[in-house]
Design an enzyme around this catalytic site. Structure first.
Site, PDB file in Angstrom:
ATOM      1  N   LYS A 106      23.562  -2.397 -17.590  1.00 12.58           N
ATOM      2  CA  LYS A 106      23.400  -2.627 -16.153  1.00 12.58           C
ATOM      3  C   LYS A 106      21.943  -2.460 -15.799  1.00 12.58           C
ATOM      4  O   LYS A 106      21.236  -1.669 -16.420  1.00 12.58           O
ATOM      5  CB  LYS A 106      24.225  -1.626 -15.346  1.00 12.58           C
ATOM      6  CG  LYS A 106      24.518  -2.068 -13.920  1.00 12.58           C
ATOM      7  CD  LYS A 106      25.617  -3.104 -13.906  1.00 12.58           C
ATOM      8  CE  LYS A 106      26.166  -3.390 -12.545  1.00 12.58           C
ATOM      9  NZ  LYS A 106      27.504  -3.974 -12.653  1.00 12.58           N
TER      10      LYS A 106
HETATM   11  N1  GLU Z   1      28.080  -7.600 -12.083  1.00 12.08           N
HETATM   12  C1  GLU Z   1      29.370  -7.999 -12.528  1.00 12.08           C
HETATM   13  C2  GLU Z   1      30.198  -6.790 -12.926  1.00 12.08           C
HETATM   14  O1  GLU Z   1      29.960  -5.690 -12.452  1.00 12.08           O
HETATM   15  C3  GLU Z   1      29.306  -9.077 -13.617  1.00 12.08           C
HETATM   16  C4  GLU Z   1      28.610  -8.693 -14.874  1.00 12.08           C
HETATM   17  C5  GLU Z   1      28.393  -9.854 -15.831  1.00 12.08           C
HETATM   18  O2  GLU Z   1      28.874 -10.941 -15.600  1.00 12.08           O
HETATM   19  O3  GLU Z   1      27.732  -9.616 -16.846  1.00 12.08           O
HETATM   20  O4  GLU Z   1      31.157  -6.896 -13.641  1.00 12.08           O
END
Ligand code: GLU
Length: 416
Positions: A106
């Site tokens: 993240k």
């Molecule tokens: N931000 C989204 C999540 O929390 C998508 C993450 C992604 O597609 O890599 O799942």
């Protein structure tokens, strides 16, 4: 958020409950409760007024046992290393529950994008990506959109990385515009998955989603698409709240009209075909399905006792604190945990990454059919586990995830 304490500690509490049931050996337990890599960068940006601001950015690669780190980039004033680490851990479990070959990562930058111009946002994005460039890549770590980032931001990420390596590399990031390697269905994917798990949960609870009532907190990409697809499935979305206000209409809000209103005003507040409504009222509302689709720590020990919904579908990451979750579970509320409920976003990111690496693109029908199959498999695996171990759906999802990551960790063995 910050008022509640450590979000990472909350994640650990959830993890420990499942690890105990699994009798997880202490060594693997230690590995899975430590982030593999945490990067902190300072990003100087020349603002439109000529002054230089320095923004703090993070990228956490929590675990890469199953594949490249995967997870979004968040722009928000409340971003912290604690939050990004928890979110990266949740991505690890989410990818494992979804059964896709990714680890968890993240990113986040402390900033207020609502007060920044497009040029400033582009400069910040490019500088942040340049600062973490050695850590990302199609085989290393693949970012995506999250709170306050979108397709345009992903296009800048793709371009910055491509300029650095000297060739166009679409598979370094997902959630891109279609024209430059995005996937059909990606933008709607998280909302589509929320609709699917709400439908499956209702069936499990003994009612039909067609005709059910729904309340939603948050009307960004996830909340608005969930609302629209649930409406299309025959549900009645009676209340929506967001960062500014809320609206209620007992006979069901006109969702396409509300989406139009939000595209003009950035908030649901002031929508004429409904009465003003607050978040407090939303959480107490007598609806079949409640969908928190905003930020962490929204359902807490203070308001959990008032929740009257039969099913809570966690479209946001971490919207329910562990204490609140216990209260809901004790009262028989069926909670679909975030790492299952919103996993369709990253699942379709996986499809996008596959298509980019193949250089061959699927139709929207193919994407949606594959997504439907993946989400139903994940939902069934978690539900079966919850019945087998007689635990709530969150603990069951962690059991599924931990088993998958722990098995591969054991097989790969220890390096050095
Ligand atoms: N931000 C989204 C999540 O929390 C998508 C993450 C992604 O597609 O890599 O799942």
């Amino acid at each position: 958020m910050a008022t509640h304490g450590s979000i990472f500690e909350d994640m650990l509490q959830e993890f420990d409950g499942a690890a105990r049931i699994l009798n997880l050996e202490p060594g693997i337990w230690k590995i899975l409760t430590h982030p593999k890599r945490q990067i902190i960068v300072s990003c100087p940006v020349q603002m439109d007024n000529g002054e230089i601001e320095v923004f703090t950015g993070y990228r956490v690669q929590y675990n890469i046992t199953l594949g490249p780190a995967k997870g979004g980039i968040r722009y928000h004033p409340g971003v912290s290393l604690d939050e990004v680490t928890a979110l990266a851990a949740w991505m690890t479990w989410k990818c494992a529950v979804a059964h896709i070959p990714f680890g968890g990562g993240k990113g986040g930058v402390i900033c207020d994008p609502t007060k920044m111009s497009r040029r400033e946002l582009e400069a910040l994005t490019r500088r942040y990506i340049a600062e973490i460039i050695d850590a990302i890549g199609p085989e290393k770590d693949v970012p995506a959109p999250d709170v306050n980032t979108n397709e345009q931001v992903m296009a800048w990420v793709m371009d910055t990385y491509s300029m650095h390596v000297g060739h166009t590399t679409t598979s370094v990031v997902t959630g891109k515009p279609l024209e430059l390697g995005g996937s059909l269905g990606r933008r709607e994917a998280t909302g589509r998955g929320v609709m699917i798990v709400a439908r499956e949960s209702a069936r499990h609870a003994g009612f039909d989603i067609n005709g059910a009532t729904v309340g939603i907190q948050g009307f960004g990409n996830v909340g608005s698409v969930s609302a629209d697809l649930l409406r299309a499935a025959g549900a009645r979305v009676v209340a929506v709240t967001d960062w500014k206000g809320g609206v209620y209409n007992a006979s069901g809000l006109d969702i396409p009209k509300l989406i139009e209103h939000v595209s003009r005003n950035r908030t649901v507040e002031g929508f004429m075909d409904g009465e003003p409504f607050t978040n407090d009222q939303l959480f107490k509302l007598d609806v079949d399905v409640l969908i928190p689709a905003a930020l962490e720590n929204q359902i807490t020990s203070e308001n959990a006792a008032g929740v009257r919904a039969k099913i809570v579908v966690e479209a946001a990451n971490g919207p329910t604190t562990p204490e609140a979750h216990r209260l809901l579970h004790e009262r028989g509320v069926f909670v679909v945990p975030d790492i299952l409920a919103n996993s369709a976003g990253v699942t379709t990111s996986y499809f996008e990454w596959v298509q980019d690496r193949y250089g061959y693109f699927w139709t929207e029908k193919e994407v949606n059919e594959r997504l439907e199959a993946k989400i139903c498999q994940a939902f069934d695996a978690v539900l079966r586990t919850s019945l087998k171990y007689k635990v709530d759906m969150r603990t069951a999802a962690y059991i599924v995830a931990i088993e998958r990551v722990a098995t591969v960790t054991r097989m790969r063995g220890m390096y050095a």
